[in-house]
Motif scaffolding. Sequence first.
Motif, PDB file in Angstrom:
ATOM      1  N   ASP A  48      55.957   6.412 -34.280  1.00  0.00           N
ATOM      2  CA  ASP A  48      56.365   6.026 -32.929  1.00  0.00           C
ATOM      3  C   ASP A  48      57.279   4.804 -32.992  1.00  0.00           C
ATOM      4  N   ILE A  49      57.689   4.286 -31.832  1.00  0.00           N
ATOM      5  CA  ILE A  49      58.656   3.187 -31.805  1.00  0.00           C
ATOM      6  C   ILE A  49      58.096   1.876 -32.346  1.00  0.00           C
ATOM      7  N   HIS A  50      56.779   1.785 -32.451  1.00  0.00           N
ATOM      8  CA  HIS A  50      56.155   0.572 -32.979  1.00  0.00           C
ATOM      9  C   HIS A  50      55.964   0.650 -34.490  1.00  0.00           C
ATOM     10  N   GLY A  51      56.380   1.768 -35.088  1.00  0.00           N
ATOM     11  CA  GLY A  51      56.219   1.944 -36.522  1.00  0.00           C
ATOM     12  C   GLY A  51      54.850   2.464 -36.916  1.00  0.00           C
ATOM     13  N   ARG A  52      54.061   2.881 -35.935  1.00  0.00           N
ATOM     14  CA  ARG A  52      52.722   3.408 -36.232  1.00  0.00           C
ATOM     15  C   ARG A  52      52.840   4.853 -36.702  1.00  0.00           C
ATOM     16  N   LEU A  53      52.148   5.158 -37.756  1.00  0.00           N
ATOM     17  CA  LEU A  53      52.118   6.501 -38.303  1.00  0.00           C
ATOM     18  C   LEU A  53      51.203   7.368 -37.449  1.00  0.00           C
ATOM     19  N   ARG A  54      51.757   8.428 -36.859  1.00  0.00           N
ATOM     20  CA  ARG A  54      50.966   9.307 -35.996  1.00  0.00           C
ATOM     21  C   ARG A  54      50.557  10.583 -36.718  1.00  0.00           C
ATOM     22  N   ASP A  55      51.359  10.997 -37.697  1.00  0.00           N
ATOM     23  CA  ASP A  55      51.051  12.210 -38.441  1.00  0.00           C
ATOM     24  C   ASP A  55      51.809  12.144 -39.761  1.00  0.00           C
ATOM     25  N   LEU A  56      51.326  12.865 -40.753  1.00  0.00           N
ATOM     26  CA  LEU A  56      51.983  12.881 -42.049  1.00  0.00           C
ATOM     27  C   LEU A  56      51.865  14.266 -42.651  1.00  0.00           C
ATOM     28  N   TYR A  57      53.012  14.851 -42.984  1.00  0.00           N
ATOM     29  CA  TYR A  57      53.042  16.168 -43.614  1.00  0.00           C
ATOM     30  C   TYR A  57      53.431  15.998 -45.075  1.00  0.00           C
ATOM     31  N   LEU A  58      52.625  16.546 -45.942  1.00  0.00           N
ATOM     32  CA  LEU A  58      52.944  16.593 -47.366  1.00  0.00           C
ATOM     33  C   LEU A  58      53.085  18.056 -47.744  1.00  0.00           C
ATOM     34  N   ALA A  59      54.226  18.421 -48.279  1.00  0.00           N
ATOM     35  CA  ALA A  59      54.448  19.809 -48.696  1.00  0.00           C
ATOM     36  C   ALA A  59      53.464  20.163 -49.809  1.00  0.00           C
ATOM     37  N   PRO A  60      53.094  21.435 -49.896  1.00  0.00           N
ATOM     38  CA  PRO A  60      52.187  21.844 -50.968  1.00  0.00           C
ATOM     39  C   PRO A  60      52.744  21.455 -52.347  1.00  0.00           C
ATOM     40  N   GLY A  61      51.891  20.873 -53.166  1.00  0.00           N
ATOM     41  CA  GLY A  61      52.259  20.476 -54.522  1.00  0.00           C
ATOM     42  C   GLY A  61      52.893  19.096 -54.623  1.00  0.00           C
ATOM     43  N   THR A  62      53.032  18.407 -53.520  1.00  0.00           N
ATOM     44  CA  THR A  62      53.676  17.083 -53.541  1.00  0.00           C
ATOM     45  C   THR A  62      52.891  16.091 -54.381  1.00  0.00           C
ATOM     46  N   CYS A  63      51.581  16.081 -54.229  1.00  0.00           N
ATOM     47  CA  CYS A  63      50.748  15.128 -54.982  1.00  0.00           C
ATOM     48  C   CYS A  63      50.782  15.419 -56.479  1.00  0.00           C
ATOM     49  N   ASP A  64      50.952  16.699 -56.860  1.00  0.00           N
ATOM     50  CA  ASP A  64      51.025  17.053 -58.278  1.00  0.00           C
ATOM     51  C   ASP A  64      52.390  16.699 -58.870  1.00  0.00           C
ATOM     52  N   ARG A  65      53.416  16.736 -58.033  1.00  0.00           N
ATOM     53  CA  ARG A  65      54.781  16.521 -58.504  1.00  0.00           C
ATOM     54  C   ARG A  65      55.072  15.042 -58.788  1.00  0.00           C
ATOM     55  N   PHE A  66      54.472  14.146 -58.020  1.00  0.00           N
ATOM     56  CA  PHE A  66      54.759  12.720 -58.147  1.00  0.00           C
ATOM     57  C   PHE A  66      53.550  11.967 -58.679  1.00  0.00           C
ATOM     58  N   GLY A  67      53.829  10.858 -59.371  1.00  0.00           N
ATOM     59  CA  GLY A  67      52.775   9.927 -59.735  1.00  0.00           C
ATOM     60  C   GLY A  67      52.427   9.103 -58.492  1.00  0.00           C
ATOM     61  N   SER A  68      51.392   8.310 -58.597  1.00  0.00           N
ATOM     62  CA  SER A  68      50.938   7.574 -57.413  1.00  0.00           C
ATOM     63  C   SER A  68      51.996   6.606 -56.899  1.00  0.00           C
ATOM     64  N   HIS A  69      52.676   5.886 -57.775  1.00  0.00           N
ATOM     65  CA  HIS A  69      53.697   4.933 -57.341  1.00  0.00           C
ATOM     66  C   HIS A  69      54.901   5.643 -56.735  1.00  0.00           C
ATOM     67  N   GLU A  70      55.279   6.769 -57.325  1.00  0.00           N
ATOM     68  CA  GLU A  70      56.410   7.533 -56.782  1.00  0.00           C
ATOM     69  C   GLU A  70      56.071   8.127 -55.416  1.00  0.00           C
ATOM     70  N   LEU A  71      54.826   8.600 -55.271  1.00  0.00           N
ATOM     71  CA  LEU A  71      54.400   9.172 -53.992  1.00  0.00           C
ATOM     72  C   LEU A  71      54.379   8.104 -52.904  1.00  0.00           C
ATOM     73  N   VAL A  72      53.892   6.921 -53.257  1.00  0.00           N
ATOM     74  CA  VAL A  72      53.893   5.812 -52.305  1.00  0.00           C
ATOM     75  C   VAL A  72      55.329   5.487 -51.888  1.00  0.00           C
ATOM     76  N   ALA A  73      56.241   5.448 -52.850  1.00  0.00           N
ATOM     77  CA  ALA A  73      57.645   5.157 -52.542  1.00  0.00           C
ATOM     78  C   ALA A  73      58.235   6.223 -51.620  1.00  0.00           C
ATOM     79  N   GLU A  74      57.926   7.483 -51.876  1.00  0.00           N
ATOM     80  CA  GLU A  74      58.400   8.584 -51.015  1.00  0.00           C
ATOM     81  C   GLU A  74      57.883   8.424 -49.592  1.00  0.00           C
ATOM     82  N   ILE A  75      56.590   8.164 -49.465  1.00  0.00           N
ATOM     83  CA  ILE A  75      55.974   8.034 -48.139  1.00  0.00           C
ATOM     84  C   ILE A  75      56.545   6.826 -47.407  1.00  0.00           C
ATOM     85  N   MET A  76      56.631   5.683 -48.087  1.00  0.00           N
ATOM     86  CA  MET A  76      57.112   4.460 -47.441  1.00  0.00           C
ATOM     87  C   MET A  76      58.581   4.574 -47.040  1.00  0.00           C
TER      88      MET A  76
END
Length: 129
Positions: A48-76
Amino acid sequence: MRELHPDVRAGLAMKRELQHRFEAIQERAEQIVARRPSPSGLVIPEVDIHGRLRDLYLAPGTCDRFGSHELVAEIMTAIAESTADARRKYHIDMNDISLLPRPLAEAMRQWRADGAPGSREPDFGKSEK
């Protein structure tokens, strides 16, 4: 009981109108959201306009494809881009002159021109709930 002065009645009506307008602006602002994908396109947040996360979609296999630091960077990155997009949408929506209500001064001038001492409060273009 004494009758209220016409200017006092007009002031009270104007106060109610300003409250309605403020609430309408708040509702419009709260409805603005943005969904910008991450650089890989596998992560899509809804922010939303305040920067609050309302929903998050991760495509199937996203967690397997990235390491934890890379996934955090993608999300952020996706959240930051979505927040900037939501703010752009807010700025565009709040500055859209087609959505501006009738000026209060115009309504007051018309009310005073039409009014008699016992006339109703000014009409700002919408009925009371």
